[in-house]
Motif scaffolding. Structure first.
Motif, PDB file in Angstrom:
ATOM      1  N   ALA A   1       0.848  -1.197   0.000  1.00 30.84           N
ATOM      2  CA  ALA A   1       0.000   0.000   0.000  1.00 30.84           C
ATOM      3  C   ALA A   1       0.881   1.243   0.000  1.00 30.84           C
ATOM      4  CB  ALA A   1      -0.896  -0.009   1.225  1.00 30.84           C
ATOM      5  N   ALA A   2       0.586   2.196  -0.853  1.00 29.64           N
ATOM      6  CA  ALA A   2       1.300   3.476  -0.872  1.00 29.64           C
ATOM      7  C   ALA A   2       0.258   4.584  -0.883  1.00 29.64           C
ATOM      8  CB  ALA A   2       2.205   3.556  -2.105  1.00 29.64           C
ATOM      9  N   HIS A   3       0.758   5.814  -0.787  1.00 34.18           N
ATOM     10  CA  HIS A   3      -0.134   6.965  -0.756  1.00 34.18           C
ATOM     11  C   HIS A   3      -1.097   6.996  -1.929  1.00 34.18           C
ATOM     12  CE1 HIS A   3       3.340   7.770  -3.234  1.00 34.18           C
ATOM     13  NE2 HIS A   3       2.516   8.503  -3.954  1.00 34.18           N
ATOM     14  N   ASP A   4      -0.631   6.539  -3.105  1.00 30.68           N
ATOM     15  CA  ASP A   4      -1.456   6.666  -4.309  1.00 30.68           C
ATOM     16  C   ASP A   4      -2.137   5.344  -4.673  1.00 30.68           C
ATOM     17  OD1 ASP A   4       0.928   5.430  -4.920  1.00 30.68           O
ATOM     18  OD2 ASP A   4       1.346   6.567  -6.737  1.00 30.68           O
ATOM     19  N   GLY A   5      -2.259   4.441  -3.723  1.00 31.49           N
ATOM     20  CA  GLY A   5      -2.898   3.151  -4.004  1.00 31.49           C
ATOM     21  C   GLY A   5      -1.879   2.030  -3.898  1.00 31.49           C
ATOM     22  N   LEU A   6      -2.239   0.867  -4.418  1.00 28.74           N
ATOM     23  CA  LEU A   6      -1.329  -0.274  -4.312  1.00 28.74           C
ATOM     24  C   LEU A   6      -0.201  -0.175  -5.339  1.00 28.74           C
ATOM     25  CD1 LEU A   6      -3.958  -3.162  -3.991  1.00 28.74           C
ATOM     26  CD2 LEU A   6      -2.706  -2.021  -2.142  1.00 28.74           C
ATOM     27  N   VAL A   7       0.984  -0.603  -4.893  1.00 26.25           N
ATOM     28  CA  VAL A   7       2.116  -0.737  -5.815  1.00 26.25           C
ATOM     29  C   VAL A   7       2.194  -2.217  -6.186  1.00 26.25           C
ATOM     30  CG1 VAL A   7       4.623  -0.570  -6.067  1.00 26.25           C
ATOM     31  CG2 VAL A   7       3.388   1.141  -4.708  1.00 26.25           C
ATOM     32  N   VAL A   8       2.021  -2.508  -7.460  1.00 27.34           N
ATOM     33  CA  VAL A   8       2.021  -3.899  -7.932  1.00 27.34           C
ATOM     34  C   VAL A   8       3.312  -4.130  -8.716  1.00 27.34           C
ATOM     35  CG1 VAL A   8       0.828  -5.566  -9.409  1.00 27.34           C
ATOM     36  CG2 VAL A   8      -0.492  -3.951  -8.004  1.00 27.34           C
ATOM     37  N   ARG A   9       4.213  -4.909  -8.124  1.00 29.23           N
ATOM     38  CA  ARG A   9       5.521  -5.129  -8.774  1.00 29.23           C
ATOM     39  C   ARG A   9       5.467  -6.409  -9.601  1.00 29.23           C
ATOM     40  NH1 ARG A   9      10.896  -4.815  -5.275  1.00 29.23           N
ATOM     41  NH2 ARG A   9      10.309  -2.615  -5.333  1.00 29.23           N
ATOM     42  N   VAL A  10       5.728  -6.254 -10.879  1.00 30.58           N
ATOM     43  CA  VAL A  10       5.679  -7.409 -11.782  1.00 30.58           C
ATOM     44  C   VAL A  10       7.114  -7.890 -12.007  1.00 30.58           C
ATOM     45  CG1 VAL A  10       4.898  -8.235 -14.034  1.00 30.58           C
ATOM     46  CG2 VAL A  10       3.694  -6.339 -12.926  1.00 30.58           C
ATOM     47  N   ARG A  11       7.371  -9.127 -11.579  1.00 30.50           N
ATOM     48  CA  ARG A  11       8.709  -9.698 -11.773  1.00 30.50           C
ATOM     49  C   ARG A  11       8.727 -10.380 -13.135  1.00 30.50           C
ATOM     50  NH1 ARG A  11      10.163 -11.703  -5.563  1.00 30.50           N
ATOM     51  NH2 ARG A  11      10.609  -9.593  -4.881  1.00 30.50           N
ATOM     52  N   THR A  12       9.077  -9.619 -14.158  1.00 33.64           N
ATOM     53  CA  THR A  12       8.990 -10.134 -15.521  1.00 33.64           C
ATOM     54  C   THR A  12      10.042 -11.224 -15.723  1.00 33.64           C
ATOM     55  OG1 THR A  12      10.408  -8.304 -16.120  1.00 33.64           O
ATOM     56  CG2 THR A  12       8.112  -8.022 -16.560  1.00 33.64           C
ATOM     57  N   PRO A  13       9.628 -12.432 -16.092  1.00 34.15           N
ATOM     58  CA  PRO A  13      10.619 -13.501 -16.300  1.00 34.15           C
ATOM     59  C   PRO A  13      11.657 -13.063 -17.319  1.00 34.15           C
ATOM     60  CG  PRO A  13       8.371 -14.361 -16.429  1.00 34.15           C
ATOM     61  CD  PRO A  13       8.255 -12.862 -16.371  1.00 34.15           C
ATOM     62  N   MET A  14      12.915 -13.290 -17.011  1.00 36.53           N
ATOM     63  CA  MET A  14      14.045 -12.912 -17.861  1.00 36.53           C
ATOM     64  C   MET A  14      14.109 -11.396 -18.099  1.00 36.53           C
ATOM     65  SD  MET A  14      15.420 -15.840 -18.365  1.00 36.53           S
ATOM     66  CE  MET A  14      16.735 -15.352 -19.436  1.00 36.53           C
ATOM     67  N   SER A  15      13.378 -10.625 -17.290  1.00 34.39           N
ATOM     68  CA  SER A  15      13.353  -9.150 -17.427  1.00 34.39           C
ATOM     69  C   SER A  15      13.022  -8.720 -18.854  1.00 34.39           C
ATOM     70  CB  SER A  15      14.686  -8.533 -16.990  1.00 34.39           C
ATOM     71  OG  SER A  15      14.884  -8.773 -15.631  1.00 34.39           O
ATOM     72  N   ARG A  16      12.145  -9.451 -19.505  1.00 33.97           N
ATOM     73  CA  ARG A  16      11.815  -9.150 -20.906  1.00 33.97           C
ATOM     74  C   ARG A  16      10.311  -9.178 -21.109  1.00 33.97           C
ATOM     75  NH1 ARG A  16      10.350 -11.679 -25.760  1.00 33.97           N
ATOM     76  NH2 ARG A  16      11.397 -10.801 -27.595  1.00 33.97           N
ATOM     77  N   LEU A  17       9.835  -8.228 -21.915  1.00 32.07           N
ATOM     78  CA  LEU A  17       8.431  -8.231 -22.319  1.00 32.07           C
ATOM     79  C   LEU A  17       8.373  -8.185 -23.834  1.00 32.07           C
ATOM     80  CD1 LEU A  17       7.096  -5.506 -19.850  1.00 32.07           C
ATOM     81  CD2 LEU A  17       6.537  -7.946 -19.743  1.00 32.07           C
ATOM     82  N   SER A  18       7.544  -9.034 -24.423  1.00 32.86           N
ATOM     83  CA  SER A  18       7.319  -8.903 -25.869  1.00 32.86           C
ATOM     84  C   SER A  18       6.608  -7.576 -26.104  1.00 32.86           C
ATOM     85  CB  SER A  18       6.444 -10.058 -26.370  1.00 32.86           C
ATOM     86  OG  SER A  18       5.137  -9.920 -25.821  1.00 32.86           O
TER      87      SER A  18
ATOM     88  N   GLU B   1      19.408 -15.659 -26.728  1.00 35.59           N
ATOM     89  CA  GLU B   1      18.797 -16.983 -26.649  1.00 35.59           C
ATOM     90  C   GLU B   1      19.857 -18.080 -26.695  1.00 35.59           C
ATOM     91  OE1 GLU B   1      15.345 -18.376 -29.148  1.00 35.59           O
ATOM     92  OE2 GLU B   1      14.781 -16.318 -28.576  1.00 35.59           O
ATOM     93  N   GLY B   2      19.805 -18.990 -25.749  1.00 34.79           N
ATOM     94  CA  GLY B   2      20.710 -20.136 -25.749  1.00 34.79           C
ATOM     95  C   GLY B   2      22.049 -19.871 -25.078  1.00 34.79           C
ATOM     96  N   ASP B   3      22.330 -18.629 -24.653  1.00 32.18           N
ATOM     97  CA  ASP B   3      23.635 -18.397 -24.011  1.00 32.18           C
ATOM     98  C   ASP B   3      23.609 -18.840 -22.540  1.00 32.18           C
ATOM     99  OD1 ASP B   3      22.522 -16.316 -22.527  1.00 32.18           O
ATOM    100  OD2 ASP B   3      23.623 -14.725 -23.536  1.00 32.18           O
ATOM    101  N   THR B   4      24.774 -18.735 -21.902  1.00 29.66           N
ATOM    102  CA  THR B   4      24.898 -19.257 -20.536  1.00 29.66           C
ATOM    103  C   THR B   4      23.933 -18.561 -19.581  1.00 29.66           C
ATOM    104  OG1 THR B   4      27.202 -19.715 -20.996  1.00 29.66           O
ATOM    105  CG2 THR B   4      26.590 -19.641 -18.684  1.00 29.66           C
ATOM    106  N   THR B   5      23.846 -17.238 -19.671  1.00 30.81           N
ATOM    107  CA  THR B   5      22.957 -16.502 -18.768  1.00 30.81           C
ATOM    108  C   THR B   5      21.511 -16.974 -18.933  1.00 30.81           C
ATOM    109  OG1 THR B   5      24.366 -14.551 -18.757  1.00 30.81           O
ATOM    110  CG2 THR B   5      22.058 -14.194 -18.204  1.00 30.81           C
ATOM    111  N   GLU B   6      21.065 -17.076 -20.177  1.00 29.58           N
ATOM    112  CA  GLU B   6      19.669 -17.464 -20.409  1.00 29.58           C
ATOM    113  C   GLU B   6      19.406 -18.874 -19.880  1.00 29.58           C
ATOM    114  OE1 GLU B   6      18.145 -19.124 -23.736  1.00 29.58           O
ATOM    115  OE2 GLU B   6      16.133 -18.326 -23.460  1.00 29.58           O
TER     116      GLU B   6
END
Ligand code: SF4
Length: 389
Positions: free
Chosen positions: A17-34, A104-109
């Protein structure tokens, strides 16, 4: 100047809860969005929130201003985008940060996807939501300054998994690195690392010896600085002033390319090989020498109820007067939400509507060099006050 400190990080299923309503944190898998996911997020932010999106210090996206009534509807819509975990516990522990440059396919991924799978198991380690994993497998570590408890990175001898705070790690392969990280998280829990749903690795290992096999190879001494906005071979990096963008701006970026969310309050336009043409009003930064990159400021007054004074307007009015390369952090109260741990060259803490305390070369928790500086004094004679210690 006391402020309320909460011991957990918000998620989507457990918003804050914050002053301006709820803060909804989206943990985007691989920090990527199409592009499609990003456009839908922009629409949802306007439909269910206040149309503002924050980029968190660990590469997540926060939707602001969501009402209690709208929260379940938002979650349903995010679930359809594949961005919601099976439970609150899984969401809390799936806390992974990585540089945006993976391919895609590298060690980090490969390691990140394996770790997501491990952390998504029902019997995954019961770590707190602040406990996190950094997967940083480029030739030189790139996200050492980003908060994490278990790090997988390259050493002189090869890939290692190490506890944050230790300069030694366990030699691993890309096939077993995620499992080694999970094993280390279980060791942390078994040795009493989690107390009242809190606890961080670097503090824990000061008085708990790590298992010997996590001390078999030294970590690299060198690490690379955070990149600046501009062209990279993987895409174009765009900075966001104060780490915030409007839904409209986010949607317009999504038109250009898929978006990777970085841990440096920048967005990477994946595969984009030309500088995007952006309206000045978006607050987006495309040049590495833009003085707004020297600013850090929380929401401040009037939007945050705990704030004693304005932060962002004052910061913008001072950015052209800062010594080159210095960082100015302005905090609306002594909590220092925007940069609680990392020292800044100059930290200003609002004491009331018009007065600020100044700390040089420290954080909000250090002793001020001056107090009761008025906005007028700061803006008319910045060279007197904003001088490096
Ligand atoms: S640091 Fe800023 S955002 Fe955080 S509580 Fe204080 S005024 Fe609000």
């Amino acid at each position: 100047m006391n402020a309320e400190i909460k011991g957990w990080c918000p998620g989507a299923l457990r918003p804050m809860a914050a002053h301006d309503g709820l803060v909804v944190r989206v943990r985007t898998p691989m920090s990527r969005l199409s592009s499609q996911q990003a456009k839908t997020i922009a629409d949802l932010s306007t439909q269910y929130g206040n149309g503002l999106l924050d980029l968190s210090a660990r590469g997540n996206l926060q939707m602001r201003g969501v009402s209690e009534d709208n929260h379940p509807l938002l979650i349903d819509a995010l679930r359809e985008l594949g961005l919601i975990d099976a439970s609150i516990d899984i969401e809390a522990r799936r806390n992974i940060v990585l540089p945006p440059f993976w391919q895609e396919g590298d060690t980090t991924e490969q390691i990140a996807r394996e770790l997501i799978k491990e952390l998504s198991k029902q019997d995954g380690p019961a770590i707190s939501g602040k406990f996190g994993f950094a997967i940083d497998c480029g030739p030189v570590p790139l996200i050492r300054t980003i908060s994490a408890d278990i790090r997988i990175e390259q050493s002189e001898a090869g890939l290692i998994c190490r506890a944050d705070g230790s300069d030694q790690g366990r030699l691993v392969t890309k096939e077993n690195a995620a499992k080694a990280a999970i094993e280390l998280a279980h060791w942390f829990i078994a040795t009493g690392g989690v107390v009242k749903n809190r606890g961080r690795m670097a503090a824990h290992i000061k008085d708990h010896a790590l298992p010997a096999h996590y001390l078999e190879s030294p970590a690299q001494e060198a690490s690379a600085p955070a990149p600046k906005p501009g062209q990279t071979k993987e895409g174009f990096l765009v900075g966001a002033t104060f780490g915030q963008v409007t839904a409209e701006t986010f949607a317009s970026l999504a038109e250009l390319a898929p978006i990777r969310i970085t841990p440096w309050r920048m967005l990477m336009l994946e595969g984009c090989s030309t500088e995007p043409v952006l309206n000045e009003e978006t607050g987006l930064i495309t040049k590495g020498d833009d003085p707004r990159l020297q600013l850090v400021a929380c929401t401040g007054a009037p939007a945050c109820l705990q704030a004693h004074g304005d932060t962002r307007k004052l910061a913008l009015s001072l950015c052209h007067d800062l010594p080159q390369g210095s960082i100015l952090h302005i905090s609306g109260c002594s909590k220092g939400c925007a940069q609680p741990k990392q020292p800044a060259d100059f930290t200003l803490i609002a004491q009331d509507k018009n007065r600020y305390a100044l700390i040089r070369n420290g954080t909000v928790f250090d002793a001020p060099a001056a107090e009761n500086l008025t906005k007028d004094e700061l803006t008319t004679t910045p060279q007197t006050h904003l001088v490096r210690a």
